[in-house]
Design a protein around this motif. Structure first.
Motif, PDB file in Angstrom:
ATOM      1  N   UNK A   1       0.871  -0.963  -0.027  1.00 13.45           N
ATOM      2  CA  UNK A   1       0.009   0.158  -0.034  1.00 13.45           C
ATOM      3  C   UNK A   1       0.916   1.181  -0.064  1.00 13.45           C
ATOM      4  N   UNK A   2       0.580   2.245  -0.626  1.00  9.22           N
ATOM      5  CA  UNK A   2       1.217   3.466  -0.857  1.00  9.22           C
ATOM      6  C   UNK A   2       1.588   4.181   0.626  1.00  9.22           C
ATOM      7  N   UNK A   3       0.559   3.882   1.577  1.00  7.15           N
ATOM      8  CA  UNK A   3       0.957   4.492   2.992  1.00  7.15           C
ATOM      9  C   UNK A   3       2.001   3.816   3.776  1.00  7.15           C
ATOM     10  N   UNK A   4       2.492   2.482   3.252  1.00  3.49           N
ATOM     11  CA  UNK A   4       3.560   1.692   3.793  1.00  3.49           C
ATOM     12  C   UNK A   4       4.766   1.772   3.281  1.00  3.49           C
ATOM     13  N   UNK A   5       4.628   2.138   1.796  1.00  3.22           N
ATOM     14  CA  UNK A   5       5.953   2.057   0.834  1.00  3.22           C
ATOM     15  C   UNK A   5       7.143   3.219   1.261  1.00  3.22           C
ATOM     16  N   UNK A   6       6.563   4.250   2.063  1.00  5.92           N
ATOM     17  CA  UNK A   6       7.517   5.467   2.494  1.00  5.92           C
ATOM     18  C   UNK A   6       8.201   4.850   4.005  1.00  5.92           C
TER      19      UNK A   6
ATOM     20  N   UNK B   1      13.117  -0.952  -2.781  1.00 10.90           N
ATOM     21  CA  UNK B   1      12.017  -1.337  -3.425  1.00 10.90           C
ATOM     22  C   UNK B   1      11.912  -1.090  -4.939  1.00 10.90           C
ATOM     23  N   UNK B   2      12.236  -1.914  -5.891  1.00  7.79           N
ATOM     24  CA  UNK B   2      12.230  -1.467  -7.415  1.00  7.79           C
ATOM     25  C   UNK B   2      11.284  -1.715  -8.187  1.00  7.79           C
ATOM     26  N   UNK B   3      10.188  -2.573  -7.559  1.00  2.00           N
ATOM     27  CA  UNK B   3       8.951  -2.381  -8.329  1.00  2.00           C
ATOM     28  C   UNK B   3       7.555  -2.769  -7.316  1.00  2.00           C
ATOM     29  N   UNK B   4       6.618  -2.228  -7.705  1.00  2.43           N
ATOM     30  CA  UNK B   4       5.611  -2.323  -6.716  1.00  2.43           C
ATOM     31  C   UNK B   4       4.358  -2.006  -7.530  1.00  2.43           C
ATOM     32  N   UNK B   5       3.785  -2.958  -8.249  1.00  2.00           N
ATOM     33  CA  UNK B   5       2.607  -2.937  -8.941  1.00  2.00           C
ATOM     34  C   UNK B   5       1.729  -4.039  -8.782  1.00  2.00           C
ATOM     35  N   UNK B   6       0.538  -4.168  -9.332  1.00  2.00           N
ATOM     36  CA  UNK B   6      -0.336  -5.357  -9.225  1.00  2.00           C
ATOM     37  C   UNK B   6       0.380  -6.562  -9.702  1.00  2.00           C
TER      38      UNK B   6
END
Length: 204
Positions: free
Chosen positions: A141-146, A180-185
């Motif tokens: 989730x975007x809120x966790x990536x950072x 984290x080099x890729x984060x997509x469905x």
């Protein structure tokens, strides 16, 4: 608290043998969890300097895959490891294996049943080495990536939030990094970069 409670209960005279054994099992399980927690704390707080030597990444990836395979089999997830032929890196092999085991186990846990985890190593154009740990499944989730590399940040009920922080520290101690080099469905990939082995080096 769980250990003390389980052992205190086990001392009671009213318990049947099977109930007493269950209390001992709980105490043993919580003791192992406490050991892992303490080890993570110490590893993060007092990282050791890597003892580098030219090492075969094929051997390193194969070892990591073998260590993680029992857990992946339990979840119906396959692990595939591949490295370019003869690829070497100046690393502390046991230290890098520790980082990769954590990454692969995270990938296994995040994979759907019948999914797969790919563990790959290759050379970059600048001579550095990359190791990728990729899995299918939901993106982070975007809120966790950072925050995923923040110490003590975790979304797992039993997690310490130190695994990724320790893995990044290990990469940076070697002169590399972890991102984290890729984060997509259906595709999440972490990439660990390492310096190459010196020319003419032989694997230890």
């Amino acid at each position: 608290s769980a250990i003390v409670s389980a052992l205190s209960t086990a001392r009671g005279n009213a318990l049947a043998a099977s109930e007493r054994e269950e209390m001992f099992d709980i105490a043993a399980k919580e003791s192992r969890r406490l050991e892992r927690l303490t080890t993570d704390f110490l590893t993060y707080a007092r990282p050791r300097n890597p003892q580098k030597a030219p090492s075969s990444l094929d051997d390193t990836l194969g070892y990591v895959a073998d260590v993680c395979r029992p857990r992946s089999n339990e979840r119906g997830v396959s692990i595939h490891a591949h490295s370019s032929d003869g690829l070497l890196a100046d690393i502390d092999a046991s230290y890098v294996q520790q980082a990769l085991v954590d990454l692969v186990m995270n990938a296994v846990e995040a994979s759907p049943p019948d999914g797969s985890v790919n563990l790959r190593a290759g050379a970059n154009s600048d001579g550095s080495v990359r190791i990728e740990v990729e899995n299918a499944g939901s993106c982070i989730p975007p809120e966790s990536v950072a925050r995923i590399f923040e110490p003590f940040f975790t979304t797992k009920a039993q997690g310490t939030g130190l695994g990724l922080a320790i893995a990044r520290n290990i990469a940076r101690a070697h002169g590399g990094d972890l991102v984290l080099s890729a984060n997509e469905p259906d595709r999440v990939c972490f990439t660990l970069t390492l310096p190459p082995a010196h020319k003419g080096s032989q694997p230890s």
